[in-house]
Scaffold this active site. Structure first.
Site, PDB file in Angstrom:
ATOM      1  N   ASP A 191      66.726  42.549  69.271  1.00  0.00           N
ATOM      2  CA  ASP A 191      67.954  41.729  69.297  1.00  0.00           C
ATOM      3  C   ASP A 191      68.197  41.076  70.662  1.00  0.00           C
ATOM      4  O   ASP A 191      69.147  40.295  70.804  1.00  0.00           O
ATOM      5  CB  ASP A 191      69.176  42.585  68.919  1.00  0.00           C
ATOM      6  CG  ASP A 191      69.183  42.955  67.449  1.00  0.00           C
ATOM      7  OD1 ASP A 191      68.447  42.333  66.679  1.00  0.00           O
ATOM      8  OD2 ASP A 191      69.933  43.880  67.084  1.00  0.00           O
TER       9      ASP A 191
ATOM     10  N   LYS B 259      78.874  45.799  66.462  1.00  0.00           N
ATOM     11  CA  LYS B 259      78.768  45.354  65.064  1.00  0.00           C
ATOM     12  C   LYS B 259      77.912  46.330  64.251  1.00  0.00           C
ATOM     13  O   LYS B 259      78.314  46.776  63.181  1.00  0.00           O
ATOM     14  CB  LYS B 259      78.120  43.963  65.023  1.00  0.00           C
ATOM     15  CG  LYS B 259      77.656  43.538  63.646  1.00  0.00           C
ATOM     16  CD  LYS B 259      77.073  42.144  63.633  1.00  0.00           C
ATOM     17  CE  LYS B 259      75.618  42.019  64.015  1.00  0.00           C
ATOM     18  NZ  LYS B 259      74.659  42.410  62.977  1.00  0.00           N
ATOM     19  N   ASN B 260      76.713  46.651  64.788  1.00  0.00           N
ATOM     20  CA  ASN B 260      75.772  47.434  63.986  1.00  0.00           C
ATOM     21  C   ASN B 260      76.114  48.919  63.917  1.00  0.00           C
ATOM     22  O   ASN B 260      75.447  49.686  63.214  1.00  0.00           O
ATOM     23  CB  ASN B 260      74.340  47.222  64.495  1.00  0.00           C
ATOM     24  CG  ASN B 260      73.865  45.809  64.198  1.00  0.00           C
ATOM     25  OD1 ASN B 260      74.479  45.086  63.400  1.00  0.00           O
ATOM     26  ND2 ASN B 260      72.781  45.401  64.839  1.00  0.00           N
TER      27      ASN B 260
ATOM     28  N   ARG C 223      61.915  41.029  55.509  1.00  0.00           N
ATOM     29  CA  ARG C 223      62.801  42.205  55.600  1.00  0.00           C
ATOM     30  C   ARG C 223      63.010  42.923  54.266  1.00  0.00           C
ATOM     31  O   ARG C 223      64.099  42.927  53.703  1.00  0.00           O
ATOM     32  CB  ARG C 223      64.150  41.795  56.192  1.00  0.00           C
ATOM     33  CG  ARG C 223      64.040  41.375  57.633  1.00  0.00           C
ATOM     34  CD  ARG C 223      65.345  40.918  58.187  1.00  0.00           C
ATOM     35  NE  ARG C 223      66.181  42.004  58.658  1.00  0.00           N
ATOM     36  CZ  ARG C 223      67.412  41.831  59.121  1.00  0.00           C
ATOM     37  NH1 ARG C 223      67.938  40.634  59.134  1.00  0.00           N
ATOM     38  NH2 ARG C 223      68.114  42.839  59.553  1.00  0.00           N
TER      39      ARG C 223
ATOM     40  N   CYS D 279      65.275  36.273  54.703  1.00  0.00           N
ATOM     41  CA  CYS D 279      66.223  35.893  55.749  1.00  0.00           C
ATOM     42  C   CYS D 279      65.460  35.203  56.862  1.00  0.00           C
ATOM     43  O   CYS D 279      64.240  35.207  56.880  1.00  0.00           O
ATOM     44  CB  CYS D 279      66.997  37.092  56.261  1.00  0.00           C
ATOM     45  SG  CYS D 279      66.141  38.055  57.476  1.00  0.00           S
TER      46      CYS D 279
ATOM     47  N   ARG E 202      79.108  35.696  63.282  1.00  0.00           N
ATOM     48  CA  ARG E 202      78.774  36.949  62.586  1.00  0.00           C
ATOM     49  C   ARG E 202      78.704  38.103  63.573  1.00  0.00           C
ATOM     50  O   ARG E 202      78.914  39.250  63.193  1.00  0.00           O
ATOM     51  CB  ARG E 202      77.405  36.818  61.904  1.00  0.00           C
ATOM     52  CG  ARG E 202      77.399  35.842  60.756  1.00  0.00           C
ATOM     53  CD  ARG E 202      76.082  35.898  60.044  1.00  0.00           C
ATOM     54  NE  ARG E 202      75.753  37.279  59.730  1.00  0.00           N
ATOM     55  CZ  ARG E 202      74.551  37.713  59.418  1.00  0.00           C
ATOM     56  NH1 ARG E 202      73.537  36.885  59.364  1.00  0.00           N
ATOM     57  NH2 ARG E 202      74.351  38.987  59.154  1.00  0.00           N
TER      58      ARG E 202
HETATM   59  N1  EPU Z   1      61.249  47.312  56.981  1.00  0.00           N
HETATM   60  C1  EPU Z   1      60.437  47.450  55.885  1.00  0.00           C
HETATM   61  N2  EPU Z   1      60.929  48.078  54.765  1.00  0.00           N
HETATM   62  C2  EPU Z   1      62.197  48.587  54.713  1.00  0.00           C
HETATM   63  C3  EPU Z   1      63.028  48.451  55.848  1.00  0.00           C
HETATM   64  C4  EPU Z   1      62.518  47.808  56.971  1.00  0.00           C
HETATM   65  O1  EPU Z   1      59.296  46.989  55.898  1.00  0.00           O
HETATM   66  O2  EPU Z   1      62.575  49.146  53.669  1.00  0.00           O
HETATM   67  C5  EPU Z   1      60.742  46.615  58.181  1.00  0.00           C
HETATM   68  C6  EPU Z   1      61.517  45.326  58.475  1.00  0.00           C
HETATM   69  O3  EPU Z   1      61.056  44.239  57.690  1.00  0.00           O
HETATM   70  C7  EPU Z   1      61.282  45.143  59.949  1.00  0.00           C
HETATM   71  C8  EPU Z   1      61.239  46.605  60.470  1.00  0.00           C
HETATM   72  O4  EPU Z   1      60.995  47.410  59.324  1.00  0.00           O
HETATM   73  O5  EPU Z   1      60.043  44.536  60.176  1.00  0.00           O
HETATM   74  C9  EPU Z   1      62.521  47.082  61.137  1.00  0.00           C
HETATM   75  O6  EPU Z   1      63.636  46.737  60.329  1.00  0.00           O
HETATM   76  P1  EPU Z   1      64.979  47.604  60.265  1.00  0.00           P
HETATM   77  O7  EPU Z   1      65.119  48.143  58.892  1.00  0.00           O
HETATM   78  O8  EPU Z   1      65.037  48.555  61.403  1.00  0.00           O
HETATM   79  O9  EPU Z   1      66.071  46.472  60.472  1.00  0.00           O
HETATM   80  P2  EPU Z   1      67.487  46.476  59.830  1.00  0.00           P
HETATM   81  O10 EPU Z   1      67.949  47.864  59.674  1.00  0.00           O
HETATM   82  O11 EPU Z   1      67.504  45.565  58.663  1.00  0.00           O
HETATM   83  C10 EPU Z   1      68.877  46.550  62.060  1.00  0.00           C
HETATM   84  C11 EPU Z   1      69.925  45.682  62.678  1.00  0.00           C
HETATM   85  C12 EPU Z   1      69.281  44.401  63.176  1.00  0.00           C
HETATM   86  C13 EPU Z   1      68.202  44.769  64.202  1.00  0.00           C
HETATM   87  C14 EPU Z   1      67.189  45.732  63.570  1.00  0.00           C
HETATM   88  C15 EPU Z   1      66.150  46.233  64.561  1.00  0.00           C
HETATM   89  C16 EPU Z   1      71.920  46.308  61.468  1.00  0.00           C
HETATM   90  C17 EPU Z   1      72.989  45.942  60.506  1.00  0.00           C
HETATM   91  N3  EPU Z   1      70.954  45.402  61.682  1.00  0.00           N
HETATM   92  O12 EPU Z   1      68.337  45.786  60.985  1.00  0.00           O
HETATM   93  O13 EPU Z   1      70.294  43.632  63.803  1.00  0.00           O
HETATM   94  O14 EPU Z   1      67.531  43.623  64.633  1.00  0.00           O
HETATM   95  O15 EPU Z   1      67.891  46.870  63.018  1.00  0.00           O
HETATM   96  O16 EPU Z   1      66.766  46.866  65.621  1.00  0.00           O
HETATM   97  O17 EPU Z   1      71.961  47.389  62.046  1.00  0.00           O
HETATM   98  C18 EPU Z   1      71.318  41.683  64.566  1.00  0.00           C
HETATM   99  O18 EPU Z   1      72.298  42.369  64.900  1.00  0.00           O
HETATM  100  O19 EPU Z   1      71.188  40.466  64.907  1.00  0.00           O
HETATM  101  C19 EPU Z   1      70.267  42.257  63.750  1.00  0.00           C
HETATM  102  C20 EPU Z   1      69.383  41.528  63.070  1.00  0.00           C
END
Ligand code: EPU
Length: 431
Positions: A308, A22-23, A122, A117, A400
């Protein structure tokens, strides 16, 4: 609203084919916005999040076609909008990924702020800061991120992420492919899904070095072209089925998965006492005699133990022999499954970002509520091991991210069945 009905106590025994990730699929289909030629993507999983992403692309004017081998062709030759509306972004945070490609190709974009969320606030501040450093003017008005570049083209620069962010790295990497000059992303995410996106972008003509390390260098080019790409298998889906087999004291063979994507998870399963064997394109797990051993773990960005998989391993520890701590370092509020597990008889104490889990001999079936994708997977696993019947409500969260979960589990002997609202509670038994 659909529910899953599970009668626990059957050790899993069978084979499961792992779907595309998915990701990885989400950013790859969204990368089609970077070119006016067709991008053909194979191994796309059948998931609600993918439907939402294709709906969003359709809303922007992208032509989406599915061929007879289920490959998806996405063509962004003629866009009709540069605005991602709240209704779509609200249901899937990854929609923020359209911001980088739209800004890079057209010099403007509007994306609704994703909002809160279930697993924490996030924020997307690191995405926004990165675009500003590349020369975009960004404002937040009426709940929308509005971004614009004077002169239409972003400029390469050096960006150091304060926190490792997966979609932040992907968004800025996509934007940088069409920027003027070179962009350097430091403290970049090293997740295999980031690497897969980079591989697809390189096929489209992008110049990217270092994906998979903490330092990615992107030399901007004038245009990208169409390409054909097969997304990598889903390591979290795979990890979840391995955990399901381990939890039920069974055995499973997963095919279509590269074990190198699963090192941290396989390491922990082995530490807990499961037997793991690795083939070229498959992984097998079986539980040796007796209960699993409780094992401490701490979530980390890749190559550490994935956030995850935290919920599924809380469940494993909850039924293991001994006690262990599970610490969540990636998200601030990702323990929503704990309360539901406690209702099934688990002994878990939350201390800030750490769960202290004391293993119990058995869980008992209950009516439980899914709160987010991975929490739901954990509750399904709990249902598979519990005595009696478990009903998991709000399973739209599962749809999802897990392709045909009840079919895949049933094929390994699990007694699991989906019922829709009208059918329940009259049909409340599973055979
Ligand atoms: N963060 C910030 N500011 C930002 C971006 C992130 O503070 O601008 C923080 C987040 O709040 C969090 C940390 O950085 O505490 C890491 O977040 P990240 O941005 O890496 O998460 P994401 O990109 O929103 C992706 C996956 C998630 C997975 C995380 C961590 C996708 C579409 N989603 O989320 O997948 O948990 O990386 O590996 O790639 C899932 O599949 O169930 C899922 C939630």
């Amino acid at each position: 609203m659909d529910k899953l009905l599970i009668s626990g106590g059957v050790p899993l025994d069978g084979e499961v084919r792992i779907s595309g990730a998915k990701n990885a699929a989400l950013p790859v289909v969204i990368a089609s916005l970077l070119t006016d030629q067709a991008l053909v993507v194979h191994n796309i999983p059948h998931l609600q999040d993918i439907t939402t992403a294709l709906e969003l692309l359709g809303h922007l004017g992208v032509r989406v076609q599915v061929d007879d081998r289920f490959a998806i062709e996405v063509n962004a030759a003629q866009l009709t909008s540069r605005r991602a509306p709240y209704e779509l972004v609200r249901t899937m945070r990854a929609s923020i990924l359209v911001l980088g490609p739209l800004l890079a190709r057209f010099g403007e974009a509007e994306v609704s702020l994703p909002g809160g969320c279930a697993i924490g606030s996030r924020p997307v501040d690191l995405h926004i800061k990165g675009f500003e450093m590349m020369g975009a003017e960004v404002s937040v008005e009426e709940g929308y991120i509005k971004a614009k570049v004077n002169g239409r083209r972003l400029s390469g620069t050096k960006i150091v992420f304060d926190t490792v962010t997966v979609t932040g790295t992907e968004n800025l990497m996509m934007a940088a492919t069409l920027a003027r000059g070179t962009t350097i992303l430091e403290n970049a995410a090293r997740e295999p899904e980031v690497v897969d996106l980079a591989r697809c972008l390189i096929k489209m003509g992008a110049r990217i070095h270092g994906a998979g390390t903490g330092l990615i260098e992107i030399e901007g080019v004038d245009r990208l072209t169409g390409a054909e790409h097969r997304v990598i298998p889903d390591r979290i889906e795979a990890g979840t089925y391995l955990a399901a087999a381990a939890a039920t004291g069974g055995r499973i063979r997963l095919c279509g998965i590269d074990a190198r994507l699963l090192e941290a998870v396989l390491g922990k399963l082995t530490e807990m006492g499961a037997g793991v064997s690795i083939e070229e394109d498959a992984v097998q797990l079986h539980v040796k005699e007796g209960r699993l051993q409780a094992t401490d773990l701490r979530t980390q960005p890749f190559p550490g133990f994935p956030s995850d998989m935290q919920a599924q391993f809380i469940l494993l520890n909850a039924i293991a022999s001994g006690a262990a701590t599970v610490t969540e370092t990636v998200f601030e509020n990702r323990f929503m499954h704990v309360q539901e597990l406690q209702r099934m008889g688990a002994d878990i104490e939350l201390r800030g970002h750490t769960a202290l889990v004391r293993g119990v001999e058995t869980l008992s079936g209950a009516q439980v509520m899914a709160t987010d994708l991975r929490a739901s997977a954990c509750l399904v696993l709990a249902g598979l091991v519990a005595e009696g019947q478990t009903v998991v409500d709000r399973i739209y969260h599962i749809d999802r991210g897990y392709d045909c979960i009840e079919e895949k589990l049933a094929q390994c002997g699990a007694r699991i069945r989906r019922v829709s609202r009208g059918q329940y509670p009259h049909a409340a038994s599973v055979s």
